[in-house]
Design an enzyme around this catalytic site. Structure first.
Site, PDB file in Angstrom:
ATOM      1  N   PRO A 148     -54.075 -46.002 -67.452  1.00  0.00           N
ATOM      2  CG  PRO A 148     -53.776 -43.758 -67.990  1.00  0.00           C
ATOM      3  CD  PRO A 148     -54.835 -44.789 -67.781  1.00  0.00           C
ATOM      4  CD  GLU A 174     -61.366 -35.619 -68.614  1.00  0.00           C
ATOM      5  OE1 GLU A 174     -60.191 -35.520 -69.008  1.00  0.00           O
ATOM      6  OE2 GLU A 174     -62.347 -35.445 -69.358  1.00  0.00           O
ATOM      7  NE  ARG A 183     -45.269 -60.561 -82.698  1.00  0.00           N
ATOM      8  CZ  ARG A 183     -44.794 -60.757 -83.912  1.00  0.00           C
ATOM      9  NH1 ARG A 183     -45.473 -60.349 -84.950  1.00  0.00           N
ATOM     10  NH2 ARG A 183     -43.632 -61.346 -84.086  1.00  0.00           N
ATOM     11  CG  ASP A 237     -40.959 -61.290 -82.131  1.00  0.00           C
ATOM     12  OD1 ASP A 237     -40.524 -60.858 -83.209  1.00  0.00           O
ATOM     13  OD2 ASP A 237     -42.145 -61.615 -81.943  1.00  0.00           O
TER      14      ASP A 237
HETATM   15  N1  4HQ Z   1     -55.912 -44.222 -71.182  1.00  0.00           N
HETATM   16  N2  4HQ Z   1     -52.757 -47.691 -71.106  1.00  0.00           N
HETATM   17  C1  4HQ Z   1     -58.344 -44.663 -71.383  1.00  0.00           C
HETATM   18  C2  4HQ Z   1     -54.570 -44.560 -71.343  1.00  0.00           C
HETATM   19  C3  4HQ Z   1     -54.106 -45.963 -71.288  1.00  0.00           C
HETATM   20  C4  4HQ Z   1     -52.761 -46.362 -71.132  1.00  0.00           C
HETATM   21  C5  4HQ Z   1     -56.198 -42.817 -70.963  1.00  0.00           C
HETATM   22  C6  4HQ Z   1     -56.986 -45.191 -71.057  1.00  0.00           C
HETATM   23  C7  4HQ Z   1     -57.610 -42.410 -71.225  1.00  0.00           C
HETATM   24  C8  4HQ Z   1     -59.944 -42.896 -70.921  1.00  0.00           C
HETATM   25  N3  4HQ Z   1     -54.829 -47.078 -71.349  1.00  0.00           N
HETATM   26  N4  4HQ Z   1     -58.574 -43.382 -70.734  1.00  0.00           N
HETATM   27  N5  4HQ Z   1     -51.688 -45.593 -71.003  1.00  0.00           N
HETATM   28  O1  4HQ Z   1     -53.774 -43.689 -71.527  1.00  0.00           O
HETATM   29  O2  4HQ Z   1     -54.011 -48.126 -71.241  1.00  0.00           O
END
Ligand code: 4HQ
Length: 237
Positions: A89, A116, A154, A169
């Protein structure tokens, strides 16, 4: 195009690519996806991939060494990748532009975390970039990796049979799609717009463009603003 995915759940990646348009691209050999079990790159009896966080706090953190060893193995077996993407994230938001960029590369490695988080040194030493699929939290990087593979594949020639459909698209033009209809012409009192039954191709095109713009303005005004900005930039050059 080659993808290597590093994960503690390789079967999630394999299952996610067994069906659909991208699955057929894999069968045809246009996309080559290998899932690598992170635990095979551990050296201890318990195949440990995580440990407690320095400084304390809840949850576990993924260790750096298995990821480093995974990349050494991928390099040796598959060659040096063009990009090593960590899914998280904290990454830059993945969008159609990012998908297009990655589709121009020959070999992409995707690193999936669980727990985590991942030891920061994986970012520094192994990953070349960090991408997020959206501002929400999922329980692991596997579904984000599958999503990236899908959107990127794609755009690789031959994966989607009809080139026109990729170019048409939603987002290919930076705006949302127009409404689609098929038979019957009337269902529960709701009729298909007359223009679509008229056979006037120019009128159909005009209607679709107008509807696509109307919906985009209503639901995603940010996209109209983005497009206005890129058009302004393009006319400057
Ligand atoms: N993760 N975009 C992996 C995500 C995520 C996202 C949270 C990644 C938990 C361990 N990954 N960890 N949004 O939510 O790519």
């Amino acid at each position: 195009m080659k993808f290597d995915v590093v994960t503690i759940f390789p079967r999630m990646i394999e299952a996610g690519l067994a069906e659909g348009v991208v699955g057929r691209g894999v069968e045809k050999g246009i996309v080559d996806v290998r899932a690598h079990d992170l635990r095979t790159f551990t050296t201890d009896r318990h195949r440990t991939v995580d440990d407690v966080p320095y400084g304390g706090g809840p949850g576990m953190v993924m260790k750096v060494e298995p990821f480093v060893r995974a990349l050494e193995t991928i390099r040796a077996e598959r060659g040096t990748p063009d990009a090593v993407v960590l899914l998280s994230p904290q990454g830059r938001l993945f969008d159609q532009g990012e998908a297009q960029r990655l589709s121009g590369l020959g070999h992409v490695v995707l690193l999936c975390g669980r727990y985590e988080g991942i030891d920061e040194r994986v970012r520094d030493l192994v990953a070349t970039e960090e991408l997020s699929i959206g501002d929400f939290v999922v329980s692991g990087g596997e579904t984000p990796a599958l999503l990236v593979i899908d959107a990127v594949s794609r755009m690789v020639p031959g994966v989607v049979g009809d080139r026109e459909s990729v170019e048409q698209d939603s987002f290919a033009q930076g705006i949302l799609d127009y409404p689609h209809y098929t038979r019957p012409a009337e269902f529960e009192g709701r009729r298909v717009p007359d223009v679509l039954l008229s056979g006037h191709h120019a009128e159909v095109r005009k209607w679709r463009t107008a509807e696509a713009l109307r919906r985009t303005q209503e639901r995603r005004p940010d996209l109209i603003e983005d497009r206005r900005r890129t058009e302004a930039k393009e006319t400057k050059q």
